[in-house]
Scaffold this motif. Structure first.
Motif, PDB file in Angstrom:
ATOM      1  N   ARG B 532      45.290  10.054  25.671  1.00 47.44           N
ATOM      2  CA  ARG B 532      44.115  10.870  26.011  1.00 47.44           C
ATOM      3  C   ARG B 532      43.082  10.863  24.882  1.00 47.44           C
ATOM      4  NH1 ARG B 532      44.844  10.606  31.049  1.00 47.44           N
ATOM      5  NH2 ARG B 532      46.300  12.015  32.035  1.00 47.44           N
ATOM      6  N   ILE B 533      43.544  11.097  23.673  1.00 49.70           N
ATOM      7  CA  ILE B 533      42.591  11.140  22.555  1.00 49.70           C
ATOM      8  C   ILE B 533      41.991   9.747  22.338  1.00 49.70           C
ATOM      9  CG2 ILE B 533      44.297  10.818  20.680  1.00 49.70           C
ATOM     10  CD1 ILE B 533      41.345  13.285  20.571  1.00 49.70           C
ATOM     11  N   GLU B 534      42.816   8.757  22.649  1.00 51.62           N
ATOM     12  CA  GLU B 534      42.345   7.376  22.550  1.00 51.62           C
ATOM     13  C   GLU B 534      41.222   7.146  23.565  1.00 51.62           C
ATOM     14  OE1 GLU B 534      45.341   3.875  21.312  1.00 51.62           O
ATOM     15  OE2 GLU B 534      45.328   4.351  23.455  1.00 51.62           O
ATOM     16  N   GLN B 535      41.464   7.688  24.787  1.00 50.42           N
ATOM     17  CA  GLN B 535      40.478   7.512  25.849  1.00 50.42           C
ATOM     18  C   GLN B 535      39.142   8.164  25.492  1.00 50.42           C
ATOM     19  OE1 GLN B 535      41.898   8.879  29.650  1.00 50.42           O
ATOM     20  NE2 GLN B 535      40.505   7.523  30.774  1.00 50.42           N
ATOM     21  N   VAL B 536      39.233   9.319  24.840  1.00 43.84           N
ATOM     22  CA  VAL B 536      38.006  10.021  24.433  1.00 43.84           C
ATOM     23  C   VAL B 536      37.162   9.121  23.539  1.00 43.84           C
ATOM     24  CG1 VAL B 536      37.116  11.927  23.025  1.00 43.84           C
ATOM     25  CG2 VAL B 536      38.933  12.357  24.694  1.00 43.84           C
ATOM     26  N   PHE B 537      37.790   8.593  22.483  1.00 41.84           N
ATOM     27  CA  PHE B 537      37.039   7.769  21.538  1.00 41.84           C
ATOM     28  C   PHE B 537      36.606   6.449  22.167  1.00 41.84           C
ATOM     29  CE2 PHE B 537      38.812  10.776  18.501  1.00 41.84           C
ATOM     30  CZ  PHE B 537      37.716  11.003  17.695  1.00 41.84           C
ATOM     31  N   GLU B 538      37.486   5.900  23.015  1.00 42.78           N
ATOM     32  CA  GLU B 538      37.158   4.639  23.671  1.00 42.78           C
ATOM     33  C   GLU B 538      35.902   4.792  24.524  1.00 42.78           C
ATOM     34  OE1 GLU B 538      40.354   2.894  25.921  1.00 42.78           O
ATOM     35  OE2 GLU B 538      39.076   1.271  26.680  1.00 42.78           O
ATOM     36  N   ASN B 539      35.880   5.870  25.331  1.00 39.34           N
ATOM     37  CA  ASN B 539      34.732   6.078  26.214  1.00 39.34           C
ATOM     38  C   ASN B 539      33.447   6.298  25.416  1.00 39.34           C
ATOM     39  OD1 ASN B 539      36.597   5.912  28.220  1.00 39.34           O
ATOM     40  ND2 ASN B 539      36.120   7.891  29.173  1.00 39.34           N
ATOM     41  N   LEU B 540      33.548   7.051  24.325  1.00 39.41           N
ATOM     42  CA  LEU B 540      32.349   7.346  23.536  1.00 39.41           C
ATOM     43  C   LEU B 540      31.828   6.070  22.844  1.00 39.41           C
ATOM     44  CD1 LEU B 540      33.242  10.841  21.985  1.00 39.41           C
ATOM     45  CD2 LEU B 540      31.750  10.356  23.935  1.00 39.41           C
ATOM     46  N   ILE B 541      32.753   5.316  22.264  1.00 37.08           N
ATOM     47  CA  ILE B 541      32.348   4.079  21.585  1.00 37.08           C
ATOM     48  C   ILE B 541      31.778   3.092  22.609  1.00 37.08           C
ATOM     49  CG2 ILE B 541      33.208   2.052  20.308  1.00 37.08           C
ATOM     50  CD1 ILE B 541      35.316   4.015  19.046  1.00 37.08           C
ATOM     51  N   ASP B 542      32.461   3.045  23.765  1.00 36.29           N
ATOM     52  CA  ASP B 542      32.016   2.150  24.837  1.00 36.29           C
ATOM     53  C   ASP B 542      30.595   2.482  25.282  1.00 36.29           C
ATOM     54  OD1 ASP B 542      32.770   0.020  26.676  1.00 36.29           O
ATOM     55  OD2 ASP B 542      32.557   1.563  28.234  1.00 36.29           O
ATOM     56  N   ASN B 543      30.326   3.766  25.436  1.00 35.94           N
ATOM     57  CA  ASN B 543      28.970   4.200  25.808  1.00 35.94           C
ATOM     58  C   ASN B 543      27.942   3.736  24.778  1.00 35.94           C
ATOM     59  OD1 ASN B 543      29.319   5.379  28.251  1.00 35.94           O
ATOM     60  ND2 ASN B 543      29.435   7.496  27.495  1.00 35.94           N
ATOM     61  N   SER B 544      28.307   3.960  23.495  1.00 33.05           N
ATOM     62  CA  SER B 544      27.352   3.602  22.432  1.00 33.05           C
ATOM     63  C   SER B 544      27.052   2.106  22.449  1.00 33.05           C
ATOM     64  CB  SER B 544      27.911   3.993  21.057  1.00 33.05           C
ATOM     65  OG  SER B 544      27.969   5.394  20.953  1.00 33.05           O
ATOM     66  N   ILE B 545      28.122   1.329  22.653  1.00 35.14           N
ATOM     67  CA  ILE B 545      27.945  -0.125  22.696  1.00 35.14           C
ATOM     68  C   ILE B 545      27.100  -0.509  23.901  1.00 35.14           C
ATOM     69  CG2 ILE B 545      29.125  -2.338  23.005  1.00 35.14           C
ATOM     70  CD1 ILE B 545      31.523  -1.052  21.484  1.00 35.14           C
ATOM     71  N   LYS B 546      27.460   0.063  25.058  1.00 41.41           N
ATOM     72  CA  LYS B 546      26.827  -0.281  26.321  1.00 41.41           C
ATOM     73  C   LYS B 546      25.317  -0.039  26.293  1.00 41.41           C
ATOM     74  CE  LYS B 546      29.415   1.220  29.765  1.00 41.41           C
ATOM     75  NZ  LYS B 546      29.784   2.048  30.905  1.00 41.41           N
ATOM     76  N   PHE B 547      24.938   1.069  25.690  1.00 41.67           N
ATOM     77  CA  PHE B 547      23.522   1.445  25.740  1.00 41.67           C
ATOM     78  C   PHE B 547      22.764   1.060  24.463  1.00 41.67           C
ATOM     79  CE2 PHE B 547      25.626   4.322  28.751  1.00 41.67           C
ATOM     80  CZ  PHE B 547      24.891   4.042  29.895  1.00 41.67           C
ATOM     81  N   MET B 548      23.425   0.375  23.547  1.00 40.00           N
ATOM     82  CA  MET B 548      22.785   0.053  22.267  1.00 40.00           C
ATOM     83  C   MET B 548      21.517  -0.795  22.478  1.00 40.00           C
ATOM     84  SD  MET B 548      22.626   0.402  19.095  1.00 40.00           S
ATOM     85  CE  MET B 548      24.139   1.297  18.764  1.00 40.00           C
TER      86      MET B 548
END
Lengths: 140, 644
Positions: B532-548
């Motif tokens: 779960r905690i992994e998913q939190v960071f994964e989603n946030l990092i993924d968002n940052s990458i996606k919208f960079m």
């Protein structure tokens, strides 16, 4: 594959069954493919000793009548069928399903990709694994 | 009789002699007769007293008669001595008879006297026998008494043995205690009792309890209606040897033997505390007032109701429920407070069955005809005979808050059911919806592959769009499943080494080369579900990458410790989000850019928030549009939902 024994596929969806057949062919696996629509049909096949024992079972979890987990429980309590490797091939991403089936001694858990090309890759992985791994010689 | 017979015999002999003499008739006979006569006389004379009938005169007369007869003729001259003799004999006989008679008389008197004497003797004898008999009876009585006494003594001994435990208990008590039998005789007392009176304990044994205090007799005399005194406290006065008075409370109880028969009475004493009248009254009134104040200020209604339903006492707080003031309620029937008579009947029936009830729900008549839902907590009081005597209890208004609690509890229950249904629904539909999608995708793929040469470029492009859309829909379905799964699936918690976890995550995620990630060091371990905690960071990092949108992207992960929680933040230098969309981005399937531009489901932040809030945390955004976005969240230490 390693030997000429058939591959038993438990799959209720015709297109999925076709996909498996085609993906196996594309991966140059020419063993017989026996497709059964649910756990009960598959058990009937396995318990008939005139039928050749499969080399591997590709198991879908969501099936009518007898689902994959119920089928696993039965073959894991059968001394003769215990050693047949089972790979789960399913759409379910549920953690609970993974836990339940690994507790019943499956050899792998693969999620059916929506993309056919992805699916071919999965079958290829199974083939590779199959060719490298050693399995007990069946007594049946 | 013998005497009489002998006299007649003599007489007969004389007559016969006389007749013989008449035939012979000689003078010798006469002389002989004379001699005979003299002889007779002398006998008579010697036998009689001088003043007897044979005095000299009579003697002379008979001589004269003799002479006359002698002179009257010749024949006469021959018979007269016999005649005289006859007369003499006759007289003799008479005299003898008289003597006999007198003798008899005397004998009779003597006999009578003797008889009387013997009668008296018999009576005395009988009397003495009677006395002896009575003595014997008395002796027997004494013997049986003695025996029964012995038996009683034996019994008593046995009882004393049995009551040894009781005696020990009495000895151990620090209060004066005395044990009496049913006749009020003291059979045991402890040292405290004896010392209170300045005696030894043994001095009291066998004495009547009434000699110690007169009320004792009253207790003993009313054993049959012992409810009069049992368990009631009497005030008694006893006297010390030196004359001082002991003012005592005394309480008695009847003890039963193994056969449940009254065997003895236990009486305990307690000194009445010596407080001067005024002080105690003032003190008492003070406490009463204080208690009353507390009583009046309690929100709950306290009451006592007799078993037949009449209010004995009710607290002032009833005014908060009912229009009827407390003073008017006392003595009235309890049911007038109830909104529903049946309810009261059911309540009393339940109480009689259970003895006490907790939070029994009832409805009372409120003000202005309203109905007030209440709960009663009540207890049944029993009298000495274990019969219900009254009900004491408290009534509590079911407040608005309780009602809300009730409703929310019910809502939570309902929600749980709905949630479960939803999860089942999500699981089943995700599988069932995905299968046909996959089939479409696969078949389209085969057409593309097998008929590649026959298809126009336009057709190929459309087929590719078809395939893309099936994949998108597949992802949406997966997203629904993932989102619902957060609630339904509870994984095992473990200590997650955050720096290690984040490093692993970066390796797996294939971070584009133009983006660098900086992770603050020494992030403490979290006790959390790792995936779960992994998913939190994964989603946030993924968002940052996606919208960079910058050439050189930078993602910074920082942490801070607070007393009860950890704060994390993921900050990027991307486009940022206009604060007016802050709420929107957390909703499921909400995206700010068309999916065709940026392929995304619009679930990333929704899932992050879901995970954070599930474990009791909070999440918020900070952004300066164009310059970047900071997503911050806090997780309670131990990341434990139960602790929140």
């Amino acid at each position: 594959m390693k030997n000429s024994k058939p591959i038993l596929v438990l799959e209720d969806d015709i297109v999925d069954a076709m996909t498996v057949r085609r993906a196996l062919k594309e991966n140059e696996i020419f063993n017989d493919v026996i497709i059964k629509k649910d756990g009960e049909d598959a058990l009937q096949y396995l318990q008939d000793e005139s039928n050749e024992r499969p080399a591997i079972i590709l198991l879908d979890l969501n099936m009518p009548r007898m689902n994959g987990v119920e089928f696993l429980k039965i073959i894991r309590s059968d001394e003769r069928l215990l050693t047949i490797p089972v790979v789960v091939l399913t759409t379910s991403r549920s953690e609970q399903d993974k836990i339940d089936t690994f507790k019943l001694g499956i050899a792998g858990y693969m999620i059916k990709s929506v993309n056919y090309q992805e699916f071919v890759k999965i079958i290829k992985t199974i083939k590779n694994y199959w060719e490298i791994s050693e399995f007990p010689e069946s007594k049946g | 009789m013998k005497q009489k017979l002998s006299l007649f015999f003599i007489l007969f002999a004389l007559i016969s002699i006389f007749l013989q003499a008449q035939e012979t008739s000689n003078s010798n006979d006469f002389d002989a007769l004379m001699q005979e006569k003299t002889k007779h006389d002398s006998i008579i004379l010697s036998q009689t007293s001088p003043d007897n009938i044979f005095d000299p005169n009579t003697n002379t007369q008979s001589r004269v008669n003799y002479n006359n007869m002698y002179r009257s003729g010749e024949s006469m001259q021959k018979t007269w001595p016999f005649l005289i003799l006859l007369i003499i004999a006759f007289i003799l006989v008479i005299v003898l008879l008289i003597i006999q008679f007198s003798l008899r008389k005397r004998l009779k008197t003597i006999q009578m006297i003797e008889e009387k004497k013997s009668q008296h003797k018999t009576r005395t004898l009988l009397k003495s026998i009677e006395t002896q008999k009575q003595d014997l009876l008395r002796l027997r009585n004494i013997e049986s008494n003695y025996r029964s006494m012995q038996a009683t003594q034996e019994q008593l001994k046995e009882k004393v043995k049995k009551s040894e435990l009781l005696q020990k208990a009495i000895i151990a008590l620090k209060y004066p205690v005395v044990l009496t039998n049913l006749h009020g005789i003291i059979i045991f007392c402890n040292l405290e009792f004896a010392e209170m009176h300045g005696h030894k304990a043994s001095d009291f044994l066998g004495k009547k309890i009434s000699t110690v205090f007169p009320e004792g007799a009253k207790i003993m005399n009313t054993i049959d209606n012992r409810q009069d005194w049992e368990n009631k406290v009497l005030k008694v006065v006893t006297r010390h040897k030196n004359g001082t008075e002991n003012n005592l409370y005394c309480k008695s109880a009847l003890l039963l033997d193994a056969d449940n028969k009254p065997s003895s009475i236990l009486t305990t004493f307690d000194a009445i505390p010596e407080v001067s009248q005024d002080e105690s009254t003032v003190e008492y009134e003070k406490t009463c007032k204080e208690k009353l104040k507390i009583f009046e200020n309690i929100q709950d209604v306290y009451y006592e109701v007799s078993i037949n339903g009449y209010i004995k006492e009710i607290s002032h707080s009833i005014s908060k429920i009912s229009d009827i003031p407390r003073e008017e309620l006392i003595g009235k029937e309890m049911k007038i407070l109830y909104a529903n008579d049946e309810q009261r009947k059911n309540f009393v029936a339940a109480l009689k069955k259970e003895q006490d009830l907790n939070d029994y729900e009832i409805s009372l008549k409120g003000k202005n005809g309203s109905v007030v839902p209440c709960t009663i907590t009540a207890r049944l009081l029993l009298d000495d005979d274990k019969m219900p005597s009254s009900i004491v209890g408290s009534i509590r208004k079911i407040s608005q808050r309780n009602k809300v609690e009730e409703i929310s509890n019910k809502a939570i229950e309902d929600l749980k059911i709905v949630n479960k249904d939803l999860l089942d629904f999500a699981y089943i539909t995700s599988h069932d919806l995905k299968s046909p999608l996959r089939a479409i995708n696969t078949l389209a793929n085969w057409v593309m592959m097998d008929e590649e040469n026959k298809m126009s470029e336009e057709a190929k492009g459309q087929m590719q769009l078809l395939i893309n859309r099936t994949e998108r829909m597949h992802n949406l379905i997966d997203a629904i499943f993932d989102y619902t799964n957060i609630v339904s699936f509870e994984g095992e918690k473990s200590n997650v080494e955050m720096n290690k976890m984040l490093a692993g995550l970066q390796n797996r995620m294939q971070i584009p080369n133009n983006i660098s990630i900086k992770v603050q060091e020494n992030i403490p371990s979290l006790y959390f579900e790792k995936s779960r905690i992994e998913q939190v960071f994964e989603n946030l990092i993924d968002n940052s990458i996606k919208f960079m949108d910058k050439d050189k992207g930078l993602i910074v992960i920082e942490w801070a410790e607070r007393p009860k929680e950890y704060e994390f933040s993921v900050t990027d230098n991307g486009p940022g989000i206009d604060p007016k969309y802050f709420d929107k981005v957390f909703q499921i399937f909400q995206t700010l850019k068309p999916r065709d531009e940026v392929e995304g489901v619009g679930i990333g932040l929704a899932i992050v928030r879901k995970i954070i809030t599930k474990y009791g945390g909070k999440i918020w955004l900070k952004s300066e549009p164009g310059k970047g976005l900071a997503v911050s969240f806090i997780i309670p230490k131990n990341g434990n939902l139960e602790s929140v």
